[in-house]
Scaffold this active site. Structure first.
Site, mmCIF file in Angstrom:
data_model
loop_
_atom_site.group_PDB
_atom_site.id
_atom_site.type_symbol
_atom_site.label_atom_id
_atom_site.label_comp_id
_atom_site.label_asym_id
_atom_site.label_seq_id
_atom_site.Cartn_x
_atom_site.Cartn_y
_atom_site.Cartn_z
ATOM 1 N N ASP A 13 1.113 -4.265 10.128
ATOM 2 C CA ASP A 13 0.048 -5.479 10.197
ATOM 3 C C ASP A 13 0.555 -6.791 10.570
ATOM 4 O O ASP A 13 -0.053 -7.672 10.291
ATOM 5 C CB ASP A 13 -0.360 -5.658 8.655
ATOM 6 C CG ASP A 13 -1.051 -4.205 8.050
ATOM 7 O OD1 ASP A 13 -1.311 -3.446 8.619
ATOM 8 O OD2 ASP A 13 -0.525 -4.024 6.827
ATOM 9 N N HIS A 41 -5.333 -0.560 13.848
ATOM 10 C CA HIS A 41 -4.859 -1.595 14.737
ATOM 11 C C HIS A 41 -6.384 -2.164 15.070
ATOM 12 O O HIS A 41 -7.245 -1.419 15.444
ATOM 13 C CB HIS A 41 -4.242 -0.964 16.016
ATOM 14 C CG HIS A 41 -2.698 -0.714 15.966
ATOM 15 N ND1 HIS A 41 -2.173 -0.048 16.729
ATOM 16 C CD2 HIS A 41 -2.076 -0.873 14.788
ATOM 17 C CE1 HIS A 41 -1.004 0.348 16.473
ATOM 18 N NE2 HIS A 41 -0.821 -0.360 15.314
HETATM 19 P P1 IMP Z 1 2.308 6.380 4.087
HETATM 20 O O1 IMP Z 1 2.573 5.975 5.494
HETATM 21 O O2 IMP Z 1 0.902 6.545 4.045
HETATM 22 O O3 IMP Z 1 3.066 7.440 3.636
HETATM 23 O O4 IMP Z 1 2.407 5.169 3.207
HETATM 24 C C1 IMP Z 1 4.006 4.650 2.908
HETATM 25 C C2 IMP Z 1 3.910 3.057 2.724
HETATM 26 O O5 IMP Z 1 3.699 2.506 4.053
HETATM 27 C C3 IMP Z 1 2.872 2.424 2.135
HETATM 28 O O6 IMP Z 1 3.120 1.232 1.635
HETATM 29 C C4 IMP Z 1 1.797 2.053 3.040
HETATM 30 O O7 IMP Z 1 0.909 1.125 2.594
HETATM 31 C C5 IMP Z 1 2.782 1.759 4.011
HETATM 32 N N1 IMP Z 1 2.074 1.817 5.465
HETATM 33 C C6 IMP Z 1 1.520 2.881 5.967
HETATM 34 N N2 IMP Z 1 0.981 2.643 7.339
HETATM 35 C C7 IMP Z 1 0.979 1.216 7.398
HETATM 36 C C8 IMP Z 1 0.414 0.252 8.419
HETATM 37 O O8 IMP Z 1 0.041 0.896 9.353
HETATM 38 N N3 IMP Z 1 0.511 -0.771 7.938
HETATM 39 C C9 IMP Z 1 0.908 -1.384 6.771
HETATM 40 N N4 IMP Z 1 1.594 -0.572 5.988
HETATM 41 C C10 IMP Z 1 1.660 0.788 6.156
#
Ligand code: IMP
Length: 421
Positions: A13, A41
Site C-alpha cells: 500500500d 492498486h
Molecule cells: P494474504 O496475502 O491474503 O495471505 O495475507 C497475508 C498478509 O498480507 C495479511 O496481513 C494481509 O493484510 C497482507 N496483504 C496481502 N496483500 C496485501 C496488499 O496488497 N497490501 C497490503 N497488505 C497486504
C-alpha cells in the site's frame, strides 16, 4: 531498451499503482509476477478512479499487461475485472502465462478455515485463497492455467485433489461438500473465456527484451510481507522482493536495469503482526484520515505510524534498490514535528537490522530522529525547491540515510501531483 522493476519497501500500500501508471507512459509491457487479487492498486486519471487487483496497472494507459507464472490467479475475479474495464471503455490487452497457478474454491474456503483455527494468532489474510494456493503449488498439486484448457486432464487432477481437500475441510469442521462436477464445469468455462489470453509469456518477454522493448515489472505488497524477509509468519506467501521478479516472470536477473523502491512518507500495514513505529494517538489518526488509509481489497482500516528507515534500509539492501519514489508526502502536511525511526532498542541493545524472531520484533522500540514539520505543500509544485524547506529537509534526510537517490516524489493522488527529480 529499459526494464524497470517497481517494488514496495514497506508493508504494501505504498502507492505503487500511481507510480507504475506514471512510469508506464513509455512502456510496451507491464508485468505482474507474484501475489494475486490480495493486492489492490488505485489509479486516478482526471476524475476517473480505477481499482485493480489482478490486471497490471499499465493497461489503463493501453499497454499490454502480463500476468506471469509467479502470480496466483482467481479466474472468476480476473474475468470480472476485464468485464468492468471493458464497460468503462478500456479493452485491456492481457497475456497470461500458461504456468500460472489457479486459485480454486477450496483454497478460498481453507484460507478462512485456517484463520479461524488460529483464533487470536490469525495472520489477518485477505481470505482470497492466496496462501493455500501457493502451498499447493509448492506441494506440486496445483492447477495451472494450461489445465483450464483441457477438460480431461483437469478432471483427472480434481479426482486426486478433491478427496484430500474434503478431508482437510472435515478436520477444520467446515460443513461444505466440494462438488467436483460443479468445480470442473465452472473452471472449464473460465478457461474458455480466458484461452485467448493464455500464452508462453516467458518466451514473449525474453523476445521483447531481445528486441529492445520497454518493460515495467510491477511488484505487489511490500518487502515486509515477503515470505522469507518479512515479519514471518505475518506475511503473504510469495516473494515480494526484487529477486521474486526473475522467478515469477522467467527472465534472468541480469535483464533488470533499474529497481525503484516505493517508500510511503510514513508507515502503514493491514492485518496482524508487529509494527514497531505504530501510533495510537492523534498523529496516527491524522495519518489514517488524511491518507485515506483503508484497504483497497478488504476496506480494513490500515494501522499507521512514523516512517521506519530500519525497514526501508532492509528493503534497499535485499532488493538492491537503485532509486526511491517517495509517496504521500502531502499527508504529513500540518504536523508540527515529524519523526523518522533510524534504529531499534531491543532489550539493552541498539540495533539497525530487522530481527528474524517475531517476539524480538514485538519488543523493538523505535529510536527517532525528530525533524520540523511543515504546514502545506502547493499542489502545483513541480520541482523539489517548490516544497517547503522542512519537507525538503525530510527528503534529504531519507536520501542521506539510505544512500539511494530519490527519483520521484508524489504529493497527491493525481498524475500531475508528481515531482520528477
Ligand atoms: P494474504 O496475502 O491474503 O495471505 O495475507 C497475508 C498478509 O498480507 C495479511 O496481513 C494481509 O493484510 C497482507 N496483504 C496481502 N496483500 C496485501 C496488499 O496488497 N497490501 C497490503 N497488505 C497486504
Amino acid at each position: 531498451m529499459t526494464t524497470t522493476l517497481i517494488i514496495g519497501t514497506q508493508w504494501g500500500d505504498e502507492g505503487k499503482g500511481k507510480v507504475v501508471d506514471y512510469f508506464s507512459k513509455n512502456a510496451d509491457y507491464v508485468v505482474r509476477y507474484h501475489g494475486g487479487n490480495n493486492a489492490g492498486h488505485t489509479i486516478k486519471v482526471g476524475e476517473e478512479v480505477y481499482k485493480l487487483h489482478l490486471i497490471p496497472s499499465g493497461v489503463i494507459q493501453g499497454k499490454t499487461g502480463v500476468i506471469g507464472n509467479g502470480v496466483v490467479l482467481d479466474p472468476e475475479m480476473l474475468i470480472k475485472e476485464i468485464d468492468e474495464l471493458t464497460k468503462r471503455g478500456i479493452k485491456p490487452k492481457i497475456l497470461i502465462s500458461d504456468r500460472t497457478n489457479i486459485i480454486m474454491p477450496y483454497h478460498k474456503i481453507l484460507d478462512g478455515a485456517e484463520e479461524k483455527y488460529l483464533g487470536d494468532k490469525k495472520i489477518g489474510t485477505t481470505k482470497r485463497g492466496i496462501g493455500p494456493c501457493y502451498s499447493d503449488k509448492v506441494a506440486r498439486r496445483g492447477i495451472r492455467t494450461i489445465d483450464l484448457t483441457n477438460k480431461n486432464s483437469l478432471s483427472k487432477k480434481l479426482d486426486q485433489i478433491i478427496p484430500i481437500k474434503q478431508r482437510i475441510l472435515d478436520v477444520y469442521n467446515i460443513d461444505k461438500k466440494l462438488d467436483k462436477k460443479e468445480i470442473l464445469d465452472a473452471y472449464i468455462r473460465y478457461g474458455e473465456k480466458l484461452k485467448n489470453f493464455i500464452t508462453i509469456t516467458h518466451i514473449e518477454l525474453n523476445n521483447a527484451i531481445k528486441n529492445g522493448k520497454n518493460i515495467i515489472f510491477e511488484g505487489a505488497q511490500g518487502t515486509m510481507l515477503d515470505v522469507d524477509f518479512g515479519t514471518y509468519p505475518y506475511t503473504t506467501s510469495s516473494h515480494t522482493i526484487a529477486g521474486g521478479a526473475a522467478i515469477g516472470i522467467g527472465i534472468s536477473p541480469k535483464h533488470i536495469n533499474s529497481i525503484i523502491g516505493i517508500v510511503k512518507a510514513y508507515t502503514t500495514r493491514v492485518g496482524e503482526g508487529p509494527l514497531p513505529t505504530e501510533l495510537f494517538d492523534k498523529t496516527g489518526e491524522h495519518l489514517q484520515q488524511k491518507g485515506h488509509e483503508y484497504g483497497t481489497t478488504t476496506s480494513r482500516p490500515r494501522r499507521c505510524g512514523w516512517l521506519d528507515l530500519v525497514v526501508v534500509q532492509h528493503s534497499c539492501m535485499i532488493s538492491g534498490i537503485t532509486k526511491l519514489a517517495i509517496t504521500k508526502l502531502d499527508v504529513l502536511n500540518g504536523l508540527k514535528q515529524v519523526k523518522i525511526c533510524t534504529q531499534y532498542q531491543l532489550n539493552n541493545r541498539k540495533i539497525d537490522f530487522f530481527p528474524a524472531n517475531i517476539e524480538d520484533v514485538r519488543k523493538c522500540k523505535p529510536i527517532y530522529k525528530e525533524l520540523e514539520g511543515w504546514n502545506k505543500i502547493d499542489k502545483d509544485a513541480s520541482k523539489l525547491s517548490d516544497l517547503p524547506k522542512e519537507a525538503q529537509e525530510y527528503l534529504q534526510y531519507i536520501e542521506k540515510e539510505l544512500q539511494v537517490p530519490i527519483a520521484l516524489v508524489s504529493i497527491g493522488p493525481g498524475r500531475r501531483e508528481t515531482i520528477e527529480v
